[in-house]
Design a protein around this motif. Structure first.
Motif, PDB file in Angstrom:
ATOM      1  N   ARG A 296      45.050 -16.508  -2.377  1.00 35.39           N
ATOM      2  CA  ARG A 296      43.643 -16.705  -1.999  1.00 35.39           C
ATOM      3  C   ARG A 296      42.707 -15.915  -2.906  1.00 35.39           C
TER       4      ARG A 296
ATOM      5  N   ASP B 187      38.796 -14.277  -3.024  1.00 36.55           N
ATOM      6  CA  ASP B 187      37.604 -13.883  -2.269  1.00 36.55           C
ATOM      7  C   ASP B 187      36.607 -13.220  -3.205  1.00 36.55           C
TER       8      ASP B 187
ATOM      9  N   SER C 172      44.721 -12.323  -3.645  1.00 40.18           N
ATOM     10  CA  SER C 172      45.712 -11.844  -2.677  1.00 40.18           C
ATOM     11  C   SER C 172      47.083 -11.613  -3.301  1.00 40.18           C
TER      12      SER C 172
END
Length: 268
Positions: A60, A62, A76
């Protein structure tokens, strides 16, 4: 000095100490006059993970606000995941330069090249044909362990040296036959000289500590003690004995000694 030739350059910055690392911000400071910096780094401390890439689960991305107020991309997965996503998902085109670091603690020696996440990310982007610099700074014995890559380290000297090397790479490319550069900065530099250095054999002598958990089952800590037998001319010698920065040219071609291997194979 004409800086216009640098301003269109895209510079991807990553590390293995995590998105909160003070070393990332130091790199950002070092290249701010050389182009546009994009920070893409693991969400947490990933030291020692080497060149690992996440295949068996999703990764992921972000957007996060960094300590200096800039926006970075938190990944991640691993350092190599970070640059892979940076190059093939976040950026619209391949960057002109990738810098992995500034790692807190030196990365020297043959044995640790494939252990270091800092070098792992650098090896990944070098394999794409992108000019890449891995950079690490030694810390003295008074330095305490840091959480998620953030530590109170004076990077001012490293910033100056890294700016010099990055500028050279952006202007002239890497030396012929070189895929990436491994730059190491001493904790207490004596001079602004940079030594072109061979790799010392090992950075650490590994050891394993065994303990029992509350249920009586064994668990293990893997660690290492620094080795102090660095030969003159190696990165370990210059960093630890002379307190001089080192630059080691690296190639991804591990294939060597074809003739001697053929002779060995055919020997009766």
């Amino acid at each position: 000095m004409n800086l216009n030739r640098y301003m269109k350059k895209n510079i991807l910055i990553t590390n293995d100490d995590g998105i909160s690392s003070s070393g990332l911000l130091a790199v950002n400071e070092a290249v701010k006059d050389l182009g546009k910096a994009i920070i893409v780094a693991p969400s947490k401390q990933r030291s020692g993970i080497g060149h690992a890439i996440t295949f068996m689960e999703p990764v992921r991305i972000d957007k996060v606000k960094l300590i200096n107020g800039d926006i970075g991309y938190s990944i991640s997965g691993t350092p190599s995941d970070s640059v892979l996503l940076g190059v093939y998902e976040i950026l619209d085109e391949k960057p002109d330069l990738v810098i992995s670091g500034i790692n807190i603690g030196y990365n020297i020696g043959k044995a640790e090249l494939t252990t270091s996440g800092t070098l792992g990310a650098a090896i990944e982007t070098a394999s794409y044909g992108i000019p890449t610099i891995a950079v690490s700074q030694s810390v003295d014995d008074s330095y305490k362990y840091y959480e998620n890559g953030y530590g109170d380290v004076d990077f001012s000297f490293a910033i100056k040296i890294l700016n010099k090397i990055a500028k050279k790479v952006l202007k002239s490319g890497l030396p012929e036959g070189v895929d990436l550069l491994n730059l190491n900065i001493p904790s207490n530099p004596r001079t602004e000289d940079i030594k072109i250095a061979k790799l010392t054999p090992r950075m650490y002598s590994p050891y394993v500590t065994s303990k029992l958990d509350p249920r009586g089952k064994p668990y293990y800590w893997i660690d290492g003690n620094p080795i102090e037998n660095d030969e003159e001319g190696t990165d370990g010698y210059y960093i630890k004995k002379e307190q001089v920065s080192t630059l080691t040219p690296l190639t991804l071609d591990f294939a060597k000694n074809f003739k001697s291997t053929e002779e060995w194979l055919n020997k009766k």
